[in-house]
Design a protein around this motif. Structure first.
Motif, PDB file in Angstrom:
ATOM      1  N   TRP A   1      40.600 -18.622 -44.384  1.00 35.84           N
ATOM      2  CA  TRP A   1      39.362 -19.336 -43.940  1.00 35.84           C
ATOM      3  C   TRP A   1      39.718 -20.678 -42.988  1.00 35.84           C
ATOM      4  O   TRP A   1      39.113 -20.899 -42.503  1.00 35.84           O
TER       5      TRP A   1
ATOM      6  N   SER B   1      39.476 -15.172 -39.535  1.00 40.35           N
ATOM      7  CA  SER B   1      39.529 -15.745 -40.834  1.00 40.35           C
ATOM      8  C   SER B   1      39.464 -14.841 -41.957  1.00 40.35           C
ATOM      9  O   SER B   1      40.052 -15.141 -42.994  1.00 40.35           O
TER      10      SER B   1
ATOM     11  N   PHE C   1      38.857 -20.043 -39.541  1.00 42.90           N
ATOM     12  CA  PHE C   1      37.292 -20.336 -39.136  1.00 42.90           C
ATOM     13  C   PHE C   1      37.223 -21.849 -39.046  1.00 42.90           C
ATOM     14  O   PHE C   1      36.156 -22.378 -37.974  1.00 42.90           O
TER      15      PHE C   1
END
Length: 308
Positions: free
Chosen positions: A121, A116, A124
């Motif tokens: 992000w 990530s 993730f």
């Protein structure tokens, strides 16, 4: 049995290709469609997703043992137990089994965090959703695998199809692409079929333990019909991938891998002893592995052609 052999059996590592194949497909999709491919990111994704899958196997054993499902499978003379047996037979203590289980989770989480930070992000998010599904498949309060309304099948399609393919694609490109979603469906549906068919091996023990799989809720005849539908949907989704350009035309060769599984259905009756479903499980697994292999090879060939 040495420590490595024990770990392999406890984690049921022999089935790990069902997670690694969709990851490879997502990364190869990125290579073919965008020209982007980072070997290091793929290796880290494979390690993280592989650890997550083994965590899923072991945490399911932990909760099935606590819920009494594995004990019922051991006691039922007709049921064929599919757990590792390390808890029901006392090979490992619960404490040791849990320690290895959560170590695998730690490895998967660390890989997800690193990816990530590199790719964005959303990497993730994909990994985190997969981890939540893996844990709550049999863990309270959600227990997807016990609800019998198709939640467990949706959970498997997500965690072994959509999330790893789209996640691996995102790791390579930092993009979200509908083609990755399409590419996830054939392998995701076939893996869902493996998990669905494995319920036939011990569905009566599941019923005694209160585990309401669709086989328990529907009965053998209706569940077998749905199993056939899943295979048909996998074939249709593969054709859709070719029509939309997510896969090259020669990827249709993968449909040939469906034939042995299709033939097994013809040998089953509306009601069967548990051992009669062993060929169905074996054929389901082989179809998924072989189809995944053909799809991987077809994307590699397409990528090479495009670079010439």
């Amino acid at each position: 049995m040495n420590a490595v052999a024990q770990f392999k059996k406890a984690s049921r590592i022999q089935v790990i290709p069902v997670m690694l194949i969709p990851v490879a497909l997502g990364a190869l999709g990125a290579f073919v469609w965008t020209g982007r491919f980072h070997l290091g990111l793929l290796i880290l994704t494979l390690i993280g997703s592989g650890a997550a899958h083994l965590f899923s196997n072991m945490v399911n054993d932990l909760w099935d043992y606590k819920n009494g499902t594995d004990s019922e499978a051991q006691a039922d003379v007709d049921a064929i137990s599919t757990n590792s047996g390390f808890l029901t037979k006392g090979t490992w203590t619960i404490r040791k089994f849990a320690a290895v289980t959560w170590t695998l989770f730690g490895i998967a989480a660390a890989c997800g965090i690193i990816l990530s930070l590199i790719s964005g992000w959303w990497a993730f998010v994909y990994g985190g959703l997969g981890g939540l599904i893996a844990y709550f498949y049999v863990a309270p309060p959600i227990r997807f695998g016990y609800r019998g309304k198709g939640y467990s099948e949706i959970a498997i399609l997500l965690s072994f199809g959509i999330l790893p393919v789209m996640g691996a694609y995102y790791v390579q490109t930092s993009l979200i692409d509908v083609r990755a979603l399409l590419l996830s469906l054939p392998i995701g549906l076939l893996t869902t079929l493996i998990l669905f068919n494995h319920h036939f091996l011990h569905w009566q023990a599941d019923r005694q333990a209160g585990k309401k799989t669709l086989v328990v809720v529907w009965g053998e005849k209706r569940a077998l019909n749905f199993s056939r539908i899943l295979l048909l949907l996998a074939a249709i989704s593969l054709i859709a991938c070719v029509v939309t350009g997510a896969l090259p035309p020669y990827a249709l060769i993968a449909l040939l891998t469906f034939i042995p599984l299709y033939l097994v259905y013809g040998r089953l009756k509306d009601s069967n002893p548990s051992k009669a479903y062993l060929p169905l499980m074996g054929a389901s697994t082989m179809t998924t592995m072989r189809c995944g292999g053909v799809l991987i090879l077809s994307l590699i060939i397409e990528g090479i052609i495009q670079t010439l």
